[in-house]
Design a protein around this motif. Structure first.
Motif, short mmCIF file in Angstrom:
data_model
loop_
_atom_site.label_atom_id
_atom_site.label_comp_id
_atom_site.label_asym_id
_atom_site.label_seq_id
_atom_site.Cartn_x
_atom_site.Cartn_y
_atom_site.Cartn_z
N LEU A 84 14.87 21.95 83.16
CA LEU A 84 13.64 22.58 83.62
C LEU A 84 12.64 22.85 82.49
N PRO A 85 13.03 23.58 81.43
CA PRO A 85 12.03 23.85 80.38
C PRO A 85 11.60 22.60 79.61
N PHE A 86 12.55 21.71 79.29
CA PHE A 86 12.19 20.51 78.54
C PHE A 86 11.37 19.55 79.39
N GLY A 87 11.71 19.44 80.68
CA GLY A 87 10.92 18.60 81.58
C GLY A 87 9.50 19.12 81.72
N PHE A 88 9.36 20.44 81.80
CA PHE A 88 8.03 21.05 81.90
C PHE A 88 7.25 20.85 80.60
N PHE A 89 7.91 21.04 79.46
CA PHE A 89 7.24 20.88 78.16
C PHE A 89 6.76 19.44 77.98
N LEU A 90 7.60 18.46 78.32
CA LEU A 90 7.19 17.06 78.22
C LEU A 90 6.03 16.76 79.16
N ALA A 91 6.06 17.35 80.36
CA ALA A 91 4.98 17.14 81.32
C ALA A 91 3.66 17.68 80.78
#
Length: 294
Positions: A84-91
């Motif tokens: 969740l956090p890494f996917g959001f950061f990459l987005a």
């Protein structure tokens, strides 16, 4: 024509084929599993009704069952914390002014579309203690003391598997976040900037609240996927060593098809179904989105 389409009988007529097909592949198998969970059956001999004995044995005498529950809950928690956090950061990065962002989107999302069997085999070689790249890198960096039997040590095997799962599916989480971010009107951001919001204030007060529905969707997808995870772990470890990395679906498959205990296997599938329903209900309660819909 409009009057005919509003009739309940007409609506029922048009949806009945899809409803029949959905029932045949979803509801009927679920009911059949619940029914068979009350029987002792090895396919070769007639079914014998044993009531709740399968469930009693599961919770009182089956140590492997509790190991599988611990493993899927560990996989669920770590997948949420990582994806969740890494996917959001990459987005966030790839919806900004980044050169080559289309290329990076492809790079990050590509593992999600690879076969889990192929991914499992590839990472098995990466983790291999003799020829694997990880131990070779540690050698090259002068950190030979950190070399490990990554998939053979009960202390590291679930962490090693979790890293692979997150690597494979973090791109899928990222793509859903990107689609949601791009759907936010630029006028909202402009109004916030006029009020003095910049940088992380925009992210915290504008982007995150408006992404609550997709956060819920990602959380549910990651959670349900973790609870029923099977193929990649089966390829990488086979549930070993000594069932330490066994998942509930892997154990279900083993008891049903390897040991021919179809009644017991169906009782495990009922427990899995209940866990999926409970987790989905809990997420819907924890992350309400009704206020946004209104």
């Amino acid at each position: 024509m409009d009057k005919m389409l509003r009739r309940g009988s007409t609506i029922a007529f048009f949806i009945s084929p899809a409803l029949f097909l959905y029932s045949a592949i979803v509801f009927i198998p679920i009911l059949a599993s619940i029914y068979l969970s009350f029987y002792n059956w090895d396919v070769l001999n007639p079914m014998k009704f044993i009531g709740l004995d399968n469930y009693t044995r599961m919770f009182s005498d089956d140590d492997v069952f509790f190991v599988t529950i611990r493993n899927i809950l560990f996989l669920l928690a770590t997948s949420l914390i990582i994806q969740l956090p890494f996917g959001f950061f990459l987005a966030l990065l790839l919806t900004g002014n980044v050169r080559g962002k289309d290329f990076f989107k492809l790079v990050f999302v590509m593992p999600a579309f690879l076969s889990s069997v192929a991914v499992g085999m590839m990472w098995t070689f990466i983790y291999n203690p003799q020829i694997g790249i990880i131990n070779h890198l540690l050698d090259g960096l002068g950190l030979s003391s950190l070399k490990h039997l990554w998939l053979s040590d009960p202390q590291t095997v679930m962490w090693a598997v979790t890293i692979v799962v997150s690597w494979q599916f973090i791109g899928y989480t990222m793509i859903l976040f990107i689609a949601a971010i791009q759907n936010i009107s630029e006028e909202i951001f402009e109004a916030a900037r006029l009020e003095g919001a910049t940088g992380w204030k925009l992210v915290w007060h504008i982007t995150l609240p408006l992404l609550k529905p997709i956060i819920k969707v990602n959380t549910i997808l990651i959670s349900i996927g973790s609870l029923r995870f099977f193929d990649l772990i089966y390829v990488m470890t086979g549930g070993g060593p000594a069932n330490v990395s066994q998942t509930l679906v892997g154990y279900l498959q083993k008891r049903s098809f390897a040991q021919m205990e179809y009644g017991y296997g169906n009782s495990l599938s009922v427990i899995l179904l209940l866990m999926c329903l409970i987790v989905t209900f809990a997420i819907n309660q924890i992350i309400p989105t009704k206020d946004l819909d209104d």
